[in-house]
Motif scaffolding. Structure first.
Motif, PDB file in Angstrom:
ATOM      1  N   THR A  74       0.813  -1.217   0.000  1.00  0.00           N
ATOM      2  CA  THR A  74       0.000   0.000   0.000  1.00  0.00           C
ATOM      3  C   THR A  74       0.845   1.265   0.000  1.00  0.00           C
ATOM      4  OG1 THR A  74      -0.114  -0.095   2.411  1.00  0.00           O
ATOM      5  CG2 THR A  74      -1.904  -1.141   1.189  1.00  0.00           C
ATOM      6  N   ASP A  75       2.091   1.170   0.406  1.00  0.00           N
ATOM      7  CA  ASP A  75       2.976   2.329   0.480  1.00  0.00           C
ATOM      8  C   ASP A  75       4.181   2.075  -0.418  1.00  0.00           C
ATOM      9  OD1 ASP A  75       5.361   3.865   1.549  1.00  0.00           O
ATOM     10  OD2 ASP A  75       3.759   4.766   2.748  1.00  0.00           O
ATOM     11  N   LEU A 122      -2.189  11.841   9.359  1.00  0.00           N
ATOM     12  CA  LEU A 122      -2.479  11.311   8.027  1.00  0.00           C
ATOM     13  C   LEU A 122      -3.957  10.985   7.838  1.00  0.00           C
ATOM     14  CD1 LEU A 122       0.510   9.002   7.059  1.00  0.00           C
ATOM     15  CD2 LEU A 122      -0.111  11.195   6.114  1.00  0.00           C
ATOM     16  N   ARG A 123      -4.808  11.932   8.204  1.00  0.00           N
ATOM     17  CA  ARG A 123      -6.227  11.732   7.955  1.00  0.00           C
ATOM     18  C   ARG A 123      -6.517  11.977   6.487  1.00  0.00           C
ATOM     19  NH1 ARG A 123      -8.224  14.381  13.689  1.00  0.00           N
ATOM     20  NH2 ARG A 123      -7.385  12.703  14.965  1.00  0.00           N
ATOM     21  N   ARG A 124      -7.766  12.135   6.113  1.00  0.00           N
ATOM     22  CA  ARG A 124      -8.136  11.945   4.707  1.00  0.00           C
ATOM     23  C   ARG A 124      -7.510  12.943   3.750  1.00  0.00           C
ATOM     24  NH1 ARG A 124     -14.169  10.669   3.493  1.00  0.00           N
ATOM     25  NH2 ARG A 124     -13.172  10.010   1.552  1.00  0.00           N
ATOM     26  N   SER A 172      -3.725  11.963   3.610  1.00  0.00           N
ATOM     27  CA  SER A 172      -3.462  10.684   2.947  1.00  0.00           C
ATOM     28  C   SER A 172      -3.781  10.760   1.461  1.00  0.00           C
ATOM     29  CB  SER A 172      -4.274   9.564   3.609  1.00  0.00           C
ATOM     30  OG  SER A 172      -5.660   9.834   3.547  1.00  0.00           O
ATOM     31  N   THR A 173      -4.796  11.554   1.100  1.00  0.00           N
ATOM     32  CA  THR A 173      -5.104  11.747  -0.322  1.00  0.00           C
ATOM     33  C   THR A 173      -3.932  12.389  -1.049  1.00  0.00           C
ATOM     34  OG1 THR A 173      -7.484  11.977   0.059  1.00  0.00           O
ATOM     35  CG2 THR A 173      -6.610  12.962  -1.950  1.00  0.00           C
ATOM     36  N   SER A 231      -1.032   9.950  -1.413  1.00  0.00           N
ATOM     37  CA  SER A 231      -1.303   8.793  -2.281  1.00  0.00           C
ATOM     38  C   SER A 231      -1.257   9.151  -3.756  1.00  0.00           C
ATOM     39  CB  SER A 231      -2.659   8.185  -1.933  1.00  0.00           C
ATOM     40  OG  SER A 231      -3.716   9.075  -2.232  1.00  0.00           O
ATOM     41  N   THR A 291       3.683  16.046   6.428  1.00  0.00           N
ATOM     42  CA  THR A 291       2.858  15.697   5.269  1.00  0.00           C
ATOM     43  C   THR A 291       3.198  16.569   4.064  1.00  0.00           C
ATOM     44  OG1 THR A 291       1.046  14.961   6.689  1.00  0.00           O
ATOM     45  CG2 THR A 291       0.497  15.498   4.420  1.00  0.00           C
TER      46      THR A 291
END
Length: 658
Positions: free
Chosen positions: A53-54, A259-261, A264-265, A268, A293
């Protein structure tokens, strides 16, 4: 032969042929399971699957697995690695070399004193001297951050660098993720920078599903964070099809260290972009943890600040410290002093309350002080709500007694009006007061609050001189009084949180801002500071004509960030050096207004110190609401108590002395 490959779901798969040597087979099995592989079948050929995933961890896992097989079997070619993985490893090595070169070049760049970036002849705007360093920094590092103060031209700096990348065919598309308020500036700045309108599209709703298919029709793509986090696959496909510079505007939105949404978006989708830029004037609203981040988005396969948990743990306790050298290469920063703007003029208007409002205020103030002295509240949450209730009552009374609640003890705190977090509080009843009838019928006593009368006088004088004017008000009731009574004949524009941001609505914020900036008959704008924060410029229009240089502060709350942001709307680069910006501050004598005036000055001094530092300082400069748990709120509340106890200053501070 043992093998390492990807399956159809992009998982790493190890196929291990048992050797019959128990010790070797056990060692490999134990290693793969510890590394995160899941055993899916066991026979003569055992299959292990790892969900990658990473990207960076997947690459490390690949390298660890190869090294383990080499060490156990004593030869390099014992593990057959398929071509896709080989290409990924080569690509990662190239990116790692590019990362190291960019870091070294950035360090050398910061030693320079003169900058002359090579940009496209298609770029029409003339760069200011202090903007050239930012452009050269982006061109040098490829993926970089601009953490310059609000109003310094970060969008222009980004477009200047992009102009070179477009010419060199490094990128072909510009994709901006940011708040809705940033969309118009990105479109307008494109036109100012390139001398033509962009082929732009605002991505929302059903049109996003067509994103991979509409790339050829547009060059500038604008998307809100909330849309982006639900459309990761569409964005990823788009970035795979087009060489794109991906920009996170107002990147403090993705700062969340957990690393909330939003965060993380951003991370990614980042690896799929050809170039990456983050822009914000507030890189550290809380502390240095906010940077992880943002910098990881810039170099998602290299992790400039290393492991997130280790980084967060260190900087939370010690600040940037040993990470400074890892952070510094990746950002450029213009300070407030660098802008060299004409110094604004602050004009204080210290006015008396009308007789009825004075009577009401004095009674409410006395009742409030008594309640504070009698209070015996130990539970922290109840204490905070109690303090908010006292503050709200005084702010309402000093501004306009018509706002006092007549029928309910419950009040929903509006962040836009009070600059505090949204919550429900219980305010003290007023029905038992002897002046209750005067409160209930205040507007019928034909007394307009003195501050409104003064604002009307100042605004009319300025408009008669041909000036456009902004009236900043914290309270929506006062805004409607201004629009529908005091300035009805001027057809003023009103913008607060109730005005739609949807461009498809008949009346929306962008439309109203455009009208104020471009319609010569629109002389007056009435707004809350919270509704016109980031990305809004009101000093000039797209043609470069002056719009507004006078702002009247009808009433203010304790929120220093909102106050400073409102001042920046008309005090920005691009303003004529001969233009004098005037801030007209209306303060009611012997009210909480005087303490607000003093506290805002103290916050203004602290914020300017941070804004003028070339190092990064923790600073919330985005007008965020105040959480009533920190030292700032404690000081604000203490100022209120001092006022109630008669400890007001005799003279109102002159901001021009600072």
């Amino acid at each position: 032969m043992h093998s390492l490959s990807f399956d159809g779901d992009k998982n790493l798969v190890v196929r291990y042929e048992k050797t019959g040597n128990y010790e070797i087979d056990y060692e490999i099995d134990a290693f793969l399971i510890e590394a995160g592989f899941v055993k899916q079948s066991e026979d003569d050929v055992t299959i292990y699957v790892y969900s990658a995933t990473d990207a960076i961890i997947a690459i490390k896992t690949i390298n660890w697995t190869r090294e383990k097989f080499t060490n156990v079997f004593g030869q390099d070619d014992v593990l057959d690695v398929d071509e896709k993985i080989q290409n990924i490893l080569v690509n990662f090595q190239n990116k790692n070399e590019a990362f190291e070169k960019a870091r070294e070049d950035a360090i050398d760049l910061k030693k320079k004193t003169e900058y002359n970036p090579e940009i496209s002849p298609n770029f029409k705007r003339e760069l200011l001297p202090y903007q050239k360093e930012g452009v050269e920094h982006l061109l040098t590092v490829g993926n970089g951050a601009n953490f310059s103060v609000p109003g310094s031209g970060k969008t222009t700096i980004a477009y200047a660098a992009i102009s070179k990348w477009l010419d060199d065919k490094v990128v072909e598309k510009i994709f901006v993720i940011g708040p809705t308020a940033s969309f118009v500036p990105w479109e307008e700045e494109f036109e100012s920078c390139f001398g033509r309108r962009p082929r732009s599209i605002r991505l929302r709703g059903d049109i996003v599903s067509e994103l991979p298919n509409i790339g050829n029709s547009y060059e500038l793509f604008l998307m809100h964070y909330a849309t982006a986090m639900n459309r990761i696959s569409e964005i990823t496909d788009f970035l795979a099809n087009y060489d794109t510079v991906l920009i996170i505007d107002e990147s403090h939105w993705i700062k969340n260290p957990q690393l909330r949404r939003y965060a993380s978006t951003a991370i990614s989708i980042a690896p799929n972009a050809k170039r990456r830029i983050v822009l914000t004037g507030t890189p550290m609203p809380n502390d240095a943890r906010d940077l992880w981040t943002q910098l990881t988005f810039l170099w998602p396969l290299n992790y400039p600040l290393g492991n997130q948990m280790q980084y967060n743990d260190y900087v939370q306790k010690r600040g940037i410290g040993r990470y400074k050298d890892k952070i510094t290469p990746w950002f450029n920063r213009i300070t407030k002093v660098d802008l060299d703007l004409p110094k604004p003029i602050f004009k204080n208007y210290r006015i008396d309350l009308g007789p009825i409002q004075r009577e009401i205020y004095d009674v409410i103030a006395a009742k409030t002080l008594q309640e504070i002295q009698d209070a015996n509240i130990r539970e922290q949450s109840k204490l905070q709500k109690f303090r908010i209730a006292k503050m709200v009552r005084l702010l309402q009374t000093a501004s306009n007694p018509s706002m006092l609640e007549e029928h309910s003890h419950d009040l929903n705190v509006d962040p836009e009006e009070y600059g505090l977090s949204e919550q429900k509080i219980k305010v003290s009843g007023i029905k038992d007061l002897k002046i209750y009838d005067k409160i209930l019928n205040y507007s019928k006593y034909h007394e307009i609050p003195s501050k409104l009368v003064e604002a009307e006088k100042i605004a009319q004088e300025l408009m008669e001189q041909g000036e456009k004017v902004i009236i900043w008000s914290a309270f929506k009731l006062n805004m409607w009084v201004c629009k529908n009574k005091l300035f009805k004949g001027y057809n003023p524009i009103l913008i607060n949180g109730d005005i739609s941001k949807d461009p498809d609505d008949d009346i929306n914020r962008d439309q109203e801002i455009y009208k104020f900036k471009n319609d010569p008959n629109s002389k007056l704008l009435i707004a809350t500071a919270a509704s016109l924060g980031e990305s809004v410029s009101l000093h000039k229009n797209l043609l470069g004509d002056k719009v507004c240089s006078n702002a009247i502060y009808l009433d203010r709350n304790f929120n220093g960030a909102q106050f400073m942001q409102s001042m920046d709307r008309i005090h920005r680069i691009g303003m004529d050096k001969k233009t004098i910006v005037n801030y007209h501050l209306i303060v009611a004598k012997k009210t909480i207004d005087e303490k607000i005036h003093e506290r805002l000055w103290e916050k203004n001094v602290d914020m300017h110190a941070a804004l003028n530092s070339h190092d990064l300082e923790p600073l919330d400069y985005e007008g965020n609401v105040i959480e009533p748990t920190g030292p700032e709120f404690e000081q604000d509340y203490n100022a209120l108590v001092d006022h109630l106890r008669g400890k007001d200053d005799l003279e109102l501070r002159d901001y021009n002395d600072g």
